[in-house]
Design an enzyme around this catalytic site. Structure first.
Site, PDB file in Angstrom:
ATOM      1  N   PRO A   1       0.825  -1.228   0.000  1.00 23.17           N
ATOM      2  CA  PRO A   1       0.000   0.000   0.000  1.00 23.17           C
ATOM      3  C   PRO A   1       0.855   1.273   0.000  1.00 23.17           C
ATOM      4  O   PRO A   1       0.355   2.346  -0.312  1.00 23.17           O
ATOM      5  CB  PRO A   1      -0.813  -0.099   1.292  1.00 23.17           C
TER       6      PRO A   1
ATOM      7  N   ARG B   1      -0.768 -10.046 -20.211  1.00 22.77           N
ATOM      8  CA  ARG B   1      -1.605  -9.946 -21.402  1.00 22.77           C
ATOM      9  C   ARG B   1      -1.004  -9.039 -22.483  1.00 22.77           C
ATOM     10  O   ARG B   1      -1.461  -9.058 -23.616  1.00 22.77           O
ATOM     11  CB  ARG B   1      -3.021  -9.486 -21.035  1.00 22.77           C
TER      12      ARG B   1
ATOM     13  N   ASP C   1      -8.039  -1.356 -26.071  1.00 19.25           N
ATOM     14  CA  ASP C   1      -8.426  -1.288 -24.672  1.00 19.25           C
ATOM     15  C   ASP C   1      -8.721   0.108 -24.199  1.00 19.25           C
ATOM     16  O   ASP C   1      -8.173   1.074 -24.680  1.00 19.25           O
ATOM     17  CB  ASP C   1      -7.289  -1.807 -23.788  1.00 19.25           C
TER      18      ASP C   1
ATOM     19  N   GLU D   1       2.499  -7.575   9.027  1.00 19.60           N
ATOM     20  CA  GLU D   1       2.703  -6.112   8.962  1.00 19.60           C
ATOM     21  C   GLU D   1       3.580  -5.750   7.770  1.00 19.60           C
ATOM     22  O   GLU D   1       3.923  -4.570   7.596  1.00 19.60           O
ATOM     23  CB  GLU D   1       3.358  -5.605  10.250  1.00 19.60           C
TER      24      GLU D   1
END
Ligand code: 4H7
Length: 259
Positions: free
Chosen positions: A90, A155, A170, A117
């Site tokens: 994060p 991909r 896309d 953690e």
């Protein structure tokens, strides 16, 4: 491309890498994916890969040495002597399609998945080249985030996508959201397919699709529109969309069930 994943849940990553477009690419030898469990490199009989957090508190942290040995094995197996890991966390820089395209050009990625953690900061300082986040939310482990990186990068490898699902068409390949898509039946209780799509007029269809992409991006992600650098034709199409949208919303308001 070769992707090595260091994870306490190799089965999880394996199961993600088995299915769909990436699974098929793997079967065809276009992508090579290997997993490495730090527990296999532990030094005690409990196969410990984590220990208590210095400073106190309830959490545990992934230890340096099992990770370091796992990374050494990755280096030996892949022949990339000084390869460093990409830590999905994060705290990382937000992943976007431009970053995906840059990663897709490399011939080797080492992904590190945190649990608990996270990883001892000294491992990050010495053995991590960059930290990547897949979005501003918290997951219970890095495996899902790594699976996102593998899918998005996988991909784009040469030969992975059919023409029909070309990466060129896309969402985001031109910095815009995708247009709406329809299939049979043409007439349904829930609506009819826009007439232009059944007209056979390829130029008109391309124009309609671009207009819808521009309009949706304007409505839903105006932040992307500023980055997209529209050409003159696209600006004209967007103006057309906005005028029609304005007319429609005015009409809906005026013909509503007010007084
Ligand atoms: C590294 C450090 C990625 C990895 C801490 C991973 C979100 C993302 C993780 C953590 C991730 C993302 C461990 C912190 C579990 C929170 C409850 C794994 N979450 N975690 N804790 N946005 N989690 O890319």
């Amino acid at each position: 491309m070769r992707i090595d994943v260091i994870t306490l849940f190799p089965d999880f990553v394996e199961s993600c890498a088995k299915v769909g477009v990436v699974g098929r690419a793997r079967e065809r030898g276009l992508i090579e994916i290997a997993t490495w469990n730090p527990r296999d490199f532990a030094s005690d009989n409990y196969r410990s890969a984590d220990d208590r957090c210095y400073g106190g508190g309830p959490g545990v942290v992934m230890m340096i040495d099992p990770l370091r040995k796992a990374l050494d094995s990755v280096r030996r197996a892949s022949g990339s002597e000084h390869g460093k890991a990409i830590y999905v966390s994060p705290q990382g820089a937000r992943l976007d399609q431009a970053k995906v395209e840059a990663l897709a050009k490399r011939d080797h990625l080492i992904l590190l998945c945190g649990r608990y953690e996270g990883v001892d900061e000294r491992f990050i300082e010495h053995a991590v080249e960059e930290e990547i986040s897949v979005g501003d939310y918290v997951l219970s482990g890095g495996e899902l985030a790594a699976a996102i990186v593998i899918d998005a990068v996988g991909r784009l490898q040469d030969g992975v996508l059919h023409d029909a699902q070309s990466a060129q068409q896309d969402s985001f390949s031109d910095g815009l959201l995708d247009c709406p898509h329809y299939t049979r039946p043409e007439h349904h209780d829930w609506g009819v397919v826009p007439a232009v799509l059944t007209s056979g007029d390829h130029a008109a269809i391309a124009r309609w699709r671009m207009k819808q992409s521009l309009g949706r991006t304007w409505l839903r992600r105006p932040d992307l529109l500023e980055q997209a650098g529209l050409d003159k034709k696209q600006r004209a199409l967007l103006d057309e969309f906005r005028r029609e949208h304005e007319e429609k919303t005015t009409h809906d308001r005026d013909s509503g069930s007010g007084e």
